[in-house]
Design a protein around this motif. Structure first.
Motif, short mmCIF file in Angstrom:
data_model
loop_
_atom_site.label_atom_id
_atom_site.label_comp_id
_atom_site.label_asym_id
_atom_site.label_seq_id
_atom_site.Cartn_x
_atom_site.Cartn_y
_atom_site.Cartn_z
N UNK A 88 1.43 18.73 8.84
CA UNK A 88 0.24 17.92 8.43
C UNK A 88 -1.05 18.76 7.80
N UNK A 89 -1.72 17.98 6.93
CA UNK A 89 -3.06 18.30 6.48
C UNK A 89 -4.17 18.21 7.50
N UNK B 131 -1.07 13.79 -1.98
CA UNK B 131 -2.20 14.60 -1.77
C UNK B 131 -2.23 15.07 -0.16
N UNK B 132 -2.73 14.41 0.66
CA UNK B 132 -2.77 14.83 2.14
C UNK B 132 -1.80 14.09 2.91
N UNK B 133 -1.43 14.58 3.88
CA UNK B 133 -0.38 14.19 4.91
C UNK B 133 -1.34 14.05 6.22
N UNK B 134 -1.29 12.98 6.74
CA UNK B 134 -2.45 12.62 7.94
C UNK B 134 -1.34 12.26 9.11
N UNK B 135 -1.58 12.61 10.39
CA UNK B 135 -0.84 12.29 11.43
C UNK B 135 -1.79 12.03 12.70
N UNK B 136 -1.49 10.78 13.08
CA UNK B 136 -2.08 10.37 14.48
C UNK B 136 -0.90 10.58 15.46
N UNK C 47 -7.48 8.56 1.27
CA UNK C 47 -7.77 8.67 -0.25
C UNK C 47 -6.44 8.30 -1.21
N UNK C 48 -6.61 8.16 -2.33
CA UNK C 48 -5.28 7.82 -3.24
C UNK C 48 -4.38 9.11 -3.15
N UNK C 49 -2.98 8.86 -2.89
CA UNK C 49 -2.16 9.90 -2.85
C UNK C 49 -1.89 10.57 -1.47
N UNK C 50 -2.76 10.16 -0.36
CA UNK C 50 -2.56 10.45 0.97
C UNK C 50 -1.53 9.46 1.64
N UNK C 51 -0.76 10.09 2.79
CA UNK C 51 0.10 9.13 3.35
C UNK C 51 -0.47 9.35 4.91
N UNK C 52 -0.67 8.29 5.68
CA UNK C 52 -0.83 8.31 7.28
C UNK C 52 0.15 8.25 7.94
N UNK D 201 0.88 -1.06 -0.04
CA UNK D 201 0.07 -0.04 -0.09
C UNK D 201 0.82 1.12 -0.09
N UNK D 202 1.91 1.19 0.86
CA UNK D 202 2.88 2.45 0.84
C UNK D 202 2.08 3.68 1.23
N UNK D 203 1.17 3.40 2.15
CA UNK D 203 0.33 4.64 2.66
C UNK D 203 0.16 4.85 4.00
N UNK D 204 0.74 3.92 4.92
CA UNK D 204 0.57 3.97 6.27
C UNK D 204 1.97 3.50 6.88
N UNK D 205 2.51 4.52 7.72
CA UNK D 205 3.91 4.17 8.42
C UNK D 205 3.52 4.40 9.66
N UNK D 206 4.24 3.71 10.60
CA UNK D 206 4.40 4.02 12.05
C UNK D 206 6.05 4.26 12.24
N UNK D 207 5.75 5.19 13.18
CA UNK D 207 7.21 5.81 13.75
C UNK D 207 7.33 6.00 15.39
N UNK D 208 8.56 5.84 15.93
CA UNK D 208 8.66 5.93 17.18
C UNK D 208 8.68 7.49 17.73
N UNK D 209 8.83 8.22 16.48
CA UNK D 209 8.70 9.76 17.07
C UNK D 209 8.09 10.27 18.33
#
Length: 510
Positions: free
Chosen positions: A407-408, A379-384, A459-464, A352-360
């Motif tokens: 982030x967006x 497209x959009x950068x989403x962060x949790x 959505x297409x082009x987004x990254x979480x 998928x290449x859309x969802x990354x987890x990071x220890x930051x």
């Protein structure tokens, strides 16, 4: 070594006389005994065994006598106290300082002449990634096992890891690890050295042949009395290594490190045309790193995503050059295809290449993580993300401001709230976001629900990016650690969103 190994006790290869062990160290009171033979040592009375000496360290102040009595009931035959008062009728060796304890443990384990190369890595961020990469690169170069220790545990290989409790474990564990490395002929041990580990003397008596300083930022300030003492703690470790003849590798792009590092430091820094560093680096494209030294350049391909990982690889490269005498032109063979540890810009759903987890979990790390993701997003950068409870409160609004800037869409949620109210932590994060909000802001204190909502709107082009916990397999609430995995939760909701895609949703964070 099994994954169930407990880092609280160690058996000695042979019994050793307490009189001989104590020669020239501290004050020995044998009581009615002529001498005793020490068969092992522990730093937790619950792990005492017949013939063992119980090590009472400074943090046991006020309870040392209680621990000594408990160890005696378990069969301990001697007490070794370090800077604490102990009332005991067992043979008792009192040491004034943690430095003496380190020397005693070297004597106990017979590692005074150890040839194992000890690498120590300190810094606010990057320790785990540099340790992982350096272990991997040294193993390639040596064609032999290299060990590491740190946040991920005591690692003999990527498939043989045991929990050690802390980034830098107890003094006894560190010495037991060195002893085990010597016994098995391990050439090098790469250890993450935390500020707590330095301040509490957990590395006393260990001779680091190479010390690495990755960066400086805000973390654990509440435990050190502010930023300056925190900085001084790390600087002290680096200076001690240099003073004892070790080599130092440090990041030239941090003014505080520049000011505090010794003159003999070997520097790496961003930029190829610099005359103030030993090794310059530049990342022109994701996954590709260019290194420059003395007018020569090489390219390292297929490295982990993110400028911060490019910087980590550059750090490893200079360390190899300094500690092993490796030439610049030999680095591509050793570093191409090097991997990153779990939870560091980890693609949790390959394909998928859309969802990354990071220890930051610091402002600096979050900014670098989101900048790396911004280079990939179409497209959009989403962060949790959230912030841990009962930890540095100053960083909360800073991290809120960073999320709002890069982030967006932002979901503020829980992250190891411990004894604090998640809503209070979230409000302090939100306070750093300038109003009116430029970002689409969501407050969802249930972390699973926050991830579910963020995945749903992809959505297409987004990254979480799901930041803060990375590899961690727990959520700490009110003194309890409950099972948790950001990767597992994200994969579960991706699977629900894309049924029949061939993605089974079962792979967990390694």
């Amino acid at each position: 070594m099994s994954n169930q190994w407990q880092p609280h006790a160690a058996e000695l290869a042979e019994g050793l006389s307490l009189i001989e062990l104590s020669d020239g160290l501290g004050h020995l009171d044998l009581g009615d005994s002529e001498d005793v033979m020490v068969m092992g040592v522990c730093d937790d009375s619950r792990h005492a065994m017949p013939g063992y000496a119980m090590l009472c360290l400074p943090r046991s102040e006020g309870k040392a006598t209680q621990f000594a009595e408990s160890a005696k009931e378990q069969g301990a035959i001697a007490i070794i106290s370090v800077g604490v008062s102990v009332d005991t009728d067992l043979p008792h060796l009192h040491l004034e300082s943690i430095a003496e304890a380190g020397l005693l443990l070297r004597r106990m384990f017979k590692t005074e002449q150890a040839s194992t190369h000890f690498y120590g890595i300190t810094g606010t961020d990057g320790k785990t990634s540099v340790a992982w990469m350096l272990r991997e690169a040294l193993a390639r170069y040596q064609s032999a096992p290299i060990w590491s220790s740190g946040t991920l545990g005591w690692m003999r290989s990527s498939n043989n890891i045991c929990d050690i409790g802390n980034t830098t474990p107890s003094l006894l564990t560190m010495h037991a690890m060195l002893n085990a490395a010597c016994q098995e002929g391990v050439h090098a041990v790469v250890s993450e050295i935390s500020s707590h580990g330095i301040a509490q003397g957990r590395i006393a008596g260990l001779n680091f042949k190479t010390a690495i300083w990755t960066n400086m930022g805000h973390d654990h300030l509440q435990d050190h009395g502010g930023y300056e003492p925190y900085l001084a703690t790390k600087a002290g470790f680096i200076s001690d290594c240099a003073a004892h003849g070790g080599s130092v590798v440090a990041n030239a792009d941090h003014a505080d490190i520049r000011e505090r590092a010794p003159e003999s430091t070997n520097w790496y820094g961003h930029g190829l045309d610099r005359d103030d560093v030993n090794l310059g680096w530049e990342q022109e494209l994701p996954g590709l790193l260019r290194l420059s030294c003395a007018g020569e350049e090489v390219v390292i391909e297929d490295i982990p995503i993110g400028d911060f990982h490019a910087e980590n690889v550059a750090c490893v490269a200079l360390t190899l050059m300094v500690s092993m005498g490796i030439e610049l032109q030999a680095l591509p063979e050793l570093l191409t295809g090097i991997t990153a540890p779990p939870g560091r810009m980890q693609d949790v759903a390959a394909g998928y290449g859309q969802v990354f987890i990071d220890y930051a979990h610091t402002p600096e790390a979050l900014e670098r993580c989101l900048k790396a993701a911004r280079k990939l997003v179409r497209n959009r950068l989403i962060v949790v993300f959230g912030c841990g409870g009962e930890r540095d409160r100053e960083k909360r609004p800073q991290m809120g401001g960073i999320a709002a800037e890069f982030a967006d869409a932002v979901w503020i949620t829980s992250d190891n709230p411990r004894g604090e109210l998640p809503a209070v932590i979230a409000s302090e994060i939100e306070a750093g976001m300038a109003q009116p909000y430029r970002v689409e802001l969501h407050l969802q204190l249930d972390r699973e629900q926050a991830i579910a909502e963020a995945v749903e709107v992809l959505a297409e082009g987004d990254i979480l990016v799901i930041a803060g916990k990375g590899h961690e397999a727990y959520m700490e609430v009110c003194g309890r650690r409950m099972p948790w995995s950001d990767a597992e939760v994200a994969e579960r909701y991706l699977h629900r969103k894309h049924p029949g895609s061939g993605f089974d949703g079962e792979r967990l964070c390694a």
